[in-house]
Write an enzyme that holds these catalytic residues in place. Structure first.
Site, PDB file in Angstrom:
ATOM      1  N   LYS A 192      -6.206 131.397  33.445  1.00 31.62           N
ATOM      2  CA  LYS A 192      -6.959 132.123  34.467  1.00 31.62           C
ATOM      3  C   LYS A 192      -6.663 131.577  35.870  1.00 31.62           C
ATOM      4  CE  LYS A 192     -10.696 132.607  31.098  1.00 31.62           C
ATOM      5  NZ  LYS A 192     -12.055 132.140  30.728  1.00 31.62           N
ATOM      6  N   ASN A 246     -16.145 130.157  23.681  1.00 36.20           N
ATOM      7  CA  ASN A 246     -15.970 128.804  24.183  1.00 36.20           C
ATOM      8  C   ASN A 246     -17.317 128.102  24.148  1.00 36.20           C
ATOM      9  OD1 ASN A 246     -13.141 128.572  24.952  1.00 36.20           O
ATOM     10  ND2 ASN A 246     -13.615 130.221  26.376  1.00 36.20           N
ATOM     11  N   ARG A 248     -18.875 125.674  25.408  1.00 38.30           N
ATOM     12  CA  ARG A 248     -18.970 124.707  26.500  1.00 38.30           C
ATOM     13  C   ARG A 248     -19.234 125.458  27.797  1.00 38.30           C
ATOM     14  NH1 ARG A 248     -14.009 125.612  28.979  1.00 38.30           N
ATOM     15  NH2 ARG A 248     -12.336 126.300  27.601  1.00 38.30           N
ATOM     16  N   ARG A 294      -8.839 129.374  41.617  1.00 35.34           N
ATOM     17  CA  ARG A 294      -8.470 128.028  41.178  1.00 35.34           C
ATOM     18  C   ARG A 294      -7.290 127.540  42.024  1.00 35.34           C
ATOM     19  NH1 ARG A 294      -9.027 127.553  34.613  1.00 35.34           N
ATOM     20  NH2 ARG A 294     -10.696 129.083  34.320  1.00 35.34           N
TER      21      ARG A 294
END
Length: 405
Positions: A192, A246, A248, A294
């Site tokens: 991503k 996921n 988390r 990111r």
């Protein structure tokens, strides 16, 4: 910013973070009540969660059994089907002959995927049956190196899908709420690059169906803590398929925090301490739009090759509606042993156009030297007409790169 730091070993993960006994020993030696595993390394390692529990240290996350249930992708698919959540057609790989027969039934293109992990590792595309034997071997080797589990499975490739995920919180007793969805379709090689919430262009019916499916899946597991249920969405057909969960907190959790006003890590800690869910579904209000970029130490001009080294100068943006999560300052070293992520820049605004504009301005105001970064590439993403229109899918970045050739 830590009150106290403890050296747990040499830089390489195998010599430090992945030694679960050392991690628990450090917690006990410092009289820590709990360990938050972050969103990498140990966060989805059932053996670590189990060792924490047996050592009297609270693991801030789901139970070891829940991590195992969703960490094995084949088992997770079975759990999804039991929860009446649609899955992408696929099957386990037991031997080459069976895989070839299954591939003929599924049709090409298809994906070979790792059973024991995610993040694009152990995932390979097959465009013709002749590629299958070699691709299976490569994917299994990569999966074994990354996750210690060389098992792979086949899944039909959906060419024009969107990657949409739903953030959930569970109290471990069967009560689950969702915090809306995020679109993570802007990705390269299954990694991503940009995430946003809400997901643009979804009908109300499709959005609500995704939320309900995620909650059903998490309720089936009596899930505890924060988790993300990921889907492949065919917006045109108003259909979606379960991909994985996921177990988390995600790298992109700040966009959810921006639109809900919540602190997801604080909620993780509260649930782990026994406080349970501190809000009902009716308490959740989505306000505005948030987008995250990111910022990685990598060289887009050199096929995005990682660029470890020392940061010479850095200046992060300080402006309205912008949040920067980073550990990088002038003089910081980007080591070669870990993920190349240096920072996350998050923009929040009343609507999507406003968030895109703020994020463009923040990227332009960021200055970083000493290592290569993807700042310039992220600026291209945010300026591209296809991204601005919001109708993109997981093939968007590949098309953007082709347009620049």
């Amino acid at each position: 910013m830590a009150d106290r730091t403890v050296c747990i070993g040499a830089a390489r993960p195998a010599d430090s973070y992945l030694k679960v006994e050392t991690m628990v020993h450090a917690a006990r030696a410092t009289q820590s009540d709990a360990i938050h595993p972050g969103y990498g390394f140990l966060s989805e390692r059932a053996a670590f969660a189990r060792l924490c529990e047996s050592s009297g240290v609270v693991f801030i996350g789901p139970t070891a059994e829940q991590i195992e249930a969703v960490g094995d992708k084949l088992r997770a698919r079975a759990e999804a089907e039991a929860a009446q959540v649609p899955v992408v057609p696929g099957c386990a790989v037991t031997c080459l002959d069976a895989a070839v027969a299954a591939a003929r039934t599924l049709g090409v293109p298809l994906l070979v995927k790792a059973v024991g992990g995610g993040g694009g590792r152990g995932m390979k595309r097959v465009d013709c049956l002749e590629q299958l034997p070699t691709t299976l071997e490569l994917a299994a080797a990569e999966a074994g190196a990354a996750f210690g589990d060389a098992r792979v499975y086949l899944e039909r490739y959906v060419a024009s899908g969107r990657h949409v995920e739903v953030q959930v919180l569970g109290d471990g007793q069967g009560r689950v709420i969702h915090l809306g969805e995020r679109d993570c379709s802007t990705q390269r090689r299954y990694q991503k690059l940009v995430e946003e919430t809400p997901a643009p262009g979804l009908s109300r019916a499709l959005r609500e169906a995704l939320h309900a499916a995620a909650v059903r899946f998490a309720k089936r597991l009596a899930y505890r803590g924060a988790g993300t249920v990921e889907f492949l969405v065919d917006k045109d057909r108003e259909e979606f398929y379960f991909l994985e969960m996921n177990a988390r907190i995600q790298v992109e959790h700040p966009v959810t925090e921006a639109v809900t006003g919540m602190d997801l890590v604080a909620e993780q800690i509260a649930i782990a301490s026994g406080a349970g869910l501190r809000m009902a579904q009716s308490d959740i209000r989505i306000q505005g739009w948030a987008i995250e970029c990111r910022i990685n130490a990598e060289d887009p001009a050199n096929d995005f090759r990682p660029s470890p080294g020392q940061v010479s100068e850095v200046s992060w943006p300080v402006q309205e509606g912008i949040r920067v999560d980073t550990h990088i300052a002038a003089g910081s070293r980007v080591p070669p042993y870990y993920d190349s992520l240096m920072a996350k820049i998050i923009a929040h605004a009343p609507d999507r156009n406003g968030a895109v504009t703020r994020l463009r301005q923040a990227i332009a105001a960021t200055h970083l030297t000493g290592v290569h970064s993807n700042l310039g590439f992220q600026a291209r993403v945010l300026a591209d007409a296809e991204f601005v229109a919001g109708g993109f899918d997981t093939g968007f970045v590949a098309r953007l790169l082709e347009r620049s050739v």
